[in-house]
Each structure stands twice: as structure tokens, then as C-alpha cells.
Write a protein that holds these residues in place. Structure first.
Motif, PDB file in Angstrom:
ATOM      1  N   VAL A  29      56.142  23.224  61.751  1.00 38.18           N
ATOM      2  CA  VAL A  29      55.481  22.626  62.910  1.00 38.18           C
ATOM      3  C   VAL A  29      54.172  23.353  63.133  1.00 38.18           C
ATOM      4  O   VAL A  29      54.115  24.589  63.099  1.00 38.18           O
ATOM      5  CB  VAL A  29      56.375  22.743  64.162  1.00 38.18           C
ATOM      6  N   SER A  30      53.145  22.603  63.385  1.00 45.02           N
ATOM      7  CA  SER A  30      51.843  23.231  63.586  1.00 45.02           C
ATOM      8  C   SER A  30      51.830  23.993  64.909  1.00 45.02           C
ATOM      9  O   SER A  30      52.495  23.606  65.866  1.00 45.02           O
ATOM     10  CB  SER A  30      50.738  22.180  63.560  1.00 45.02           C
ATOM     11  N   PRO A  31      51.068  25.058  64.972  1.00 46.50           N
ATOM     12  CA  PRO A  31      50.994  25.843  66.219  1.00 46.50           C
ATOM     13  C   PRO A  31      50.472  25.025  67.398  1.00 46.50           C
ATOM     14  O   PRO A  31      50.889  25.242  68.533  1.00 46.50           O
ATOM     15  CB  PRO A  31      50.040  26.985  65.888  1.00 46.50           C
ATOM     16  N   VAL A  32      49.603  24.090  67.141  1.00 45.85           N
ATOM     17  CA  VAL A  32      49.077  23.263  68.235  1.00 45.85           C
ATOM     18  C   VAL A  32      50.203  22.422  68.837  1.00 45.85           C
ATOM     19  O   VAL A  32      50.339  22.330  70.070  1.00 45.85           O
ATOM     20  CB  VAL A  32      47.933  22.351  67.715  1.00 45.85           C
ATOM     21  N   ASN A  33      51.017  21.835  67.969  1.00 46.52           N
ATOM     22  CA  ASN A  33      52.139  21.047  68.482  1.00 46.52           C
ATOM     23  C   ASN A  33      53.144  21.918  69.216  1.00 46.52           C
ATOM     24  O   ASN A  33      53.713  21.498  70.231  1.00 46.52           O
ATOM     25  CB  ASN A  33      52.836  20.311  67.334  1.00 46.52           C
ATOM     26  N   ARG A  34      53.375  23.113  68.719  1.00 46.98           N
ATOM     27  CA  ARG A  34      54.307  24.024  69.382  1.00 46.98           C
ATOM     28  C   ARG A  34      53.797  24.400  70.774  1.00 46.98           C
ATOM     29  O   ARG A  34      54.540  24.361  71.750  1.00 46.98           O
ATOM     30  CB  ARG A  34      54.504  25.271  68.520  1.00 46.98           C
ATOM     31  N   TRP A  35      52.518  24.760  70.892  1.00 44.40           N
ATOM     32  CA  TRP A  35      51.956  25.131  72.188  1.00 44.40           C
ATOM     33  C   TRP A  35      51.892  23.939  73.133  1.00 44.40           C
ATOM     34  O   TRP A  35      52.086  24.085  74.341  1.00 44.40           O
ATOM     35  CB  TRP A  35      50.564  25.754  72.017  1.00 44.40           C
ATOM     36  N   LEU A  36      51.643  22.758  72.585  1.00 38.89           N
ATOM     37  CA  LEU A  36      51.639  21.558  73.408  1.00 38.89           C
ATOM     38  C   LEU A  36      53.042  21.287  73.968  1.00 38.89           C
ATOM     39  O   LEU A  36      53.205  20.944  75.145  1.00 38.89           O
ATOM     40  CB  LEU A  36      51.152  20.359  72.594  1.00 38.89           C
ATOM     41  N   THR A  37      54.045  21.502  73.145  1.00 40.19           N
ATOM     42  CA  THR A  37      55.430  21.339  73.600  1.00 40.19           C
ATOM     43  C   THR A  37      55.754  22.343  74.696  1.00 40.19           C
ATOM     44  O   THR A  37      56.355  22.002  75.720  1.00 40.19           O
ATOM     45  CB  THR A  37      56.396  21.514  72.421  1.00 40.19           C
ATOM     46  N   TYR A  38      55.363  23.589  74.502  1.00 41.12           N
ATOM     47  CA  TYR A  38      55.597  24.608  75.533  1.00 41.12           C
ATOM     48  C   TYR A  38      54.837  24.275  76.815  1.00 41.12           C
ATOM     49  O   TYR A  38      55.355  24.462  77.913  1.00 41.12           O
ATOM     50  CB  TYR A  38      55.173  25.986  75.042  1.00 41.12           C
ATOM     51  N   ALA A  39      53.618  23.806  76.689  1.00 38.39           N
ATOM     52  CA  ALA A  39      52.804  23.479  77.865  1.00 38.39           C
ATOM     53  C   ALA A  39      53.425  22.340  78.668  1.00 38.39           C
ATOM     54  O   ALA A  39      53.275  22.279  79.889  1.00 38.39           O
ATOM     55  CB  ALA A  39      51.384  23.112  77.439  1.00 38.39           C
TER      56      ALA A  39
END
Length: 121
Positions: A29-39
Motif C-alpha cells: 500500500v502506498s504511503p499516501v493511501n495509508r496516511w489518507l486512511t489514517y486521516a
């Protein structure tokens, strides 16, 4: 739609891919998608926690009020019972003096019988 396109869609949904050896590997999973999920998840979880605390507090408040009402009722009945035990002859004396007696809760006195008895004596 060809079979190849279906495999890609299924692969993206399940986040697993089959490599050359036939084993399934998790798709990174890309870091952008991971941070978007957390956000997105952090505010949702925070709101759920606040709502949970609010409804639990409301439930506790209603429970406390119910306990207070039932406790007050039992205290009142016990107080009345203790007063009746301490002064058993008061009802007869008050009937003899022809005073109006305010009766609470489950006590029932028929005034006509009391007045008839007084007229007979």
C-alpha cells in the motif's frame, strides 16, 4: 470484459497478488493511501468515542434518577411504617376529636362509618 481485467479487479479488491511461484503476496500500500486512511479514520474513531461516552453518561444519569426515585419511595414507606408502629393509638384519638385527617397513600378510612360510630356513642 476479458479474464485478465477481472483478475486485476479481484486483485485490487483483495489486495493480494499471485506471483510466479503460485503463492499469494500482499500488494504493498502506498504511503499516501495509508496516511489518507489514517486521516479519515482518526476523526471517525474520535467521534464514535465521544458519542459512546455521551450515551453512557446519559444512561448512568437515567439509572441514578431511577435509583433515587425508588430509594426515596422505600424511605418514605419505611418512615410511614415506623411512625405507625410508634403511635398506634393516634388514629382512634383523632377520630374521637372529629378532626379532619389527611391520609397518605394506601390508607383508606370510610368517614361515614367513623361518624356513625361517634353518633352511636
Amino acid at each position: 470484459m476479458s479474464d485478465e481485467e477481472r483478475k486485476i479487479i479481484i486483485s485490487r479488491v483483495s489486495e493480494y497478488r499471485q506471483d510466479e511461484s503460485g503463492q499469494y503476496q500482499r500488494v504493498p500500500v502506498s504511503p499516501v493511501n495509508r496516511w489518507l486512511t489514517y486521516a479519515i479514520l482518526i476523526p471517525v474513531v474520535a467521534i464514535m468515542i465521544v458519542l459512546g461516552i455521551f450515551f453512557f453518561a446519559a444512561f448512568l444519569a437515567l439509572l441514578a434518577v431511577a435509583i433515587l426515585v425508588v430509594g426515596t419511595r422505600f424511605w418514605w414507606l419505611r418512615r410511614k411504617y415506623e411512625n405507625a408502629k410508634q403511635h398506634p393509638g393516634d388514629a382512634n384519638r383523632q377520630a374521637e376529636t372529629d378532626q379532619t385527617v389527611i391520609i397518605e397513600d394506601a390508607q383508606i378510612i370510610e368517614e361515614t362509618e367513623a361518624r356513625n360510630e361517634q353518633k352511636k356513642h
